[in-house]
Design a protein around this motif. Structure first.
Motif, mmCIF file in Angstrom:
data_model
loop_
_atom_site.group_PDB
_atom_site.id
_atom_site.type_symbol
_atom_site.label_atom_id
_atom_site.label_comp_id
_atom_site.label_asym_id
_atom_site.label_seq_id
_atom_site.Cartn_x
_atom_site.Cartn_y
_atom_site.Cartn_z
ATOM 1 N N LYS A 137 11.588 6.434 -5.276
ATOM 2 C CA LYS A 137 11.391 6.807 -3.873
ATOM 3 C C LYS A 137 10.032 6.400 -3.313
ATOM 4 O O LYS A 137 9.868 6.284 -2.113
ATOM 5 N N HIS A 138 9.041 6.198 -4.156
ATOM 6 C CA HIS A 138 7.689 5.885 -3.690
ATOM 7 C C HIS A 138 7.407 4.383 -3.688
ATOM 8 O O HIS A 138 6.254 3.974 -3.684
ATOM 9 N N SER A 139 8.430 3.583 -3.689
ATOM 10 C CA SER A 139 8.279 2.130 -3.715
ATOM 11 C C SER A 139 7.969 1.609 -2.317
ATOM 12 O O SER A 139 8.247 2.267 -1.320
ATOM 13 N N GLY A 140 7.397 0.418 -2.282
ATOM 14 C CA GLY A 140 7.085 -0.168 -0.985
ATOM 15 C C GLY A 140 6.707 -1.631 -1.088
ATOM 16 O O GLY A 140 6.570 -2.188 -2.179
ATOM 17 N N ILE A 141 6.556 -2.249 0.052
ATOM 18 C CA ILE A 141 6.114 -3.644 0.139
ATOM 19 C C ILE A 141 4.605 -3.608 0.344
ATOM 20 O O ILE A 141 4.114 -2.939 1.248
ATOM 21 N N PHE A 142 3.862 -4.309 -0.524
ATOM 22 C CA PHE A 142 2.417 -4.187 -0.417
ATOM 23 C C PHE A 142 1.676 -5.506 -0.260
ATOM 24 O O PHE A 142 0.474 -5.514 -0.052
ATOM 25 N N LEU A 143 2.352 -6.630 -0.327
ATOM 26 C CA LEU A 143 1.676 -7.915 -0.151
ATOM 27 C C LEU A 143 2.619 -8.854 0.579
ATOM 28 O O LEU A 143 3.756 -9.054 0.154
ATOM 29 N N ILE A 144 2.134 -9.383 1.655
ATOM 30 C CA ILE A 144 2.905 -10.383 2.396
ATOM 31 C C ILE A 144 1.956 -11.533 2.693
ATOM 32 O O ILE A 144 0.901 -11.341 3.290
ATOM 33 N N ASN A 145 2.323 -12.730 2.227
ATOM 34 C CA ASN A 145 1.561 -13.925 2.599
ATOM 35 C C ASN A 145 2.544 -15.069 2.821
ATOM 36 O O ASN A 145 3.750 -14.869 2.802
ATOM 37 N N ASP A 146 2.043 -16.271 3.009
ATOM 38 C CA ASP A 146 2.934 -17.393 3.329
ATOM 39 C C ASP A 146 3.761 -17.867 2.140
ATOM 40 O O ASP A 146 4.708 -18.626 2.310
ATOM 41 N N LYS A 147 3.446 -17.416 0.924
ATOM 42 C CA LYS A 147 4.178 -17.858 -0.261
ATOM 43 C C LYS A 147 5.162 -16.827 -0.795
ATOM 44 O O LYS A 147 6.158 -17.178 -1.401
ATOM 45 N N ARG A 148 4.870 -15.549 -0.593
ATOM 46 C CA ARG A 148 5.727 -14.520 -1.192
ATOM 47 C C ARG A 148 5.505 -13.165 -0.539
ATOM 48 O O ARG A 148 4.531 -12.933 0.166
ATOM 49 N N VAL A 149 6.422 -12.286 -0.872
ATOM 50 C CA VAL A 149 6.326 -10.882 -0.487
ATOM 51 C C VAL A 149 6.454 -10.083 -1.788
ATOM 52 O O VAL A 149 7.364 -10.316 -2.568
ATOM 53 N N MET A 150 5.536 -9.168 -2.014
ATOM 54 C CA MET A 150 5.530 -8.409 -3.256
ATOM 55 C C MET A 150 6.031 -6.993 -3.004
ATOM 56 O O MET A 150 5.583 -6.312 -2.096
ATOM 57 N N VAL A 151 6.981 -6.577 -3.839
ATOM 58 C CA VAL A 151 7.527 -5.229 -3.782
ATOM 59 C C VAL A 151 6.998 -4.465 -4.991
ATOM 60 O O VAL A 151 7.073 -4.953 -6.117
ATOM 61 N N GLU A 152 6.449 -3.297 -4.734
ATOM 62 C CA GLU A 152 5.968 -2.438 -5.812
ATOM 63 C C GLU A 152 7.001 -1.328 -6.002
ATOM 64 O O GLU A 152 7.324 -0.605 -5.068
ATOM 65 N N ILE A 153 7.518 -1.205 -7.221
ATOM 66 C CA ILE A 153 8.534 -0.215 -7.542
ATOM 67 C C ILE A 153 7.869 0.880 -8.373
ATOM 68 O O ILE A 153 7.395 0.625 -9.472
ATOM 69 N N VAL A 154 7.826 2.081 -7.788
ATOM 70 C CA VAL A 154 7.049 3.163 -8.374
ATOM 71 C C VAL A 154 7.892 4.426 -8.476
ATOM 72 O O VAL A 154 8.572 4.798 -7.526
ATOM 73 N N GLY A 155 7.819 5.062 -9.617
ATOM 74 C CA GLY A 155 8.452 6.365 -9.796
ATOM 75 C C GLY A 155 7.458 7.464 -9.471
ATOM 76 O O GLY A 155 6.304 7.204 -9.118
ATOM 77 N N ASN A 156 7.881 8.701 -9.622
ATOM 78 C CA ASN A 156 6.976 9.801 -9.310
ATOM 79 C C ASN A 156 6.619 10.632 -10.539
ATOM 80 O O ASN A 156 5.993 11.672 -10.410
ATOM 81 N N GLU A 157 6.968 10.178 -11.725
ATOM 82 C CA GLU A 157 6.659 10.924 -12.938
ATOM 83 C C GLU A 157 5.238 10.635 -13.375
ATOM 84 O O GLU A 157 4.828 9.488 -13.458
ATOM 85 N N LYS A 158 4.518 11.693 -13.617
ATOM 86 C CA LYS A 158 3.194 11.540 -14.215
ATOM 87 C C LYS A 158 2.760 12.871 -14.791
ATOM 88 O O LYS A 158 3.237 13.939 -14.386
#
Length: 119
Positions: free
Chosen positions: A24-45
């Motif tokens: 649920k805590h995932s998001g898009i964190f990098l956008i540039n002309d070559k790629r878009v990076m998706v960060e997939i994050v859980g909430n367990e810690k």
């Protein structure tokens, strides 16, 4: 987990799969002309101090319970990662013309299956 995508539309597809898989805590964190990076994050810690200067600050019983709890959280994350791989596989399958890309389809299946079993 970080997943690179070639455009924002595919990144949103991956983000939706991640959230439907329980991240649920995932998001898009990098956008540039070559790629878009998706960060997939859980909430367990688990955050706690158990030792300082090589000395255990908690009882052995507490420490073993902490390890047991951490292992349970890891199992839950592992299940969600497997769900994520399966949902990603379905997305790939739906975007591949199966008859024309039979070998590619099987390659992707094996790669996803092997990666999910190696974690």
């Amino acid at each position: 987990m970080h997943v690179s995508s070639k455009n924002i539309e595919k990144a949103y597809e991956l983000l939706n799969i991640a959230r439907k898989s329980g991240f649920k805590h995932s998001g898009i964190f990098l956008i540039n002309d070559k790629r878009v990076m998706v960060e997939i994050v859980g909430n367990e810690k688990i955050e706690t101090i158990v030792s300082k200067n090589r000395k255990l600050l908690v009882s052995k019983e507490y420490f073993y319970n902490l390890v047991k709890e951490a292992n349970e959280k890891f199992k839950n994350v592992r299940k969600r990662i497997d769900i994520f791989y399966k949902n990603t596989f379905i997305l790939l399958y739906n975007n591949i013309n199966y008859r024309n890309n039979h070998l590619l389809f099987h390659y992707l299946f094996l790669k996803i299956h092997i990666n999910s079993n190696c974690m």
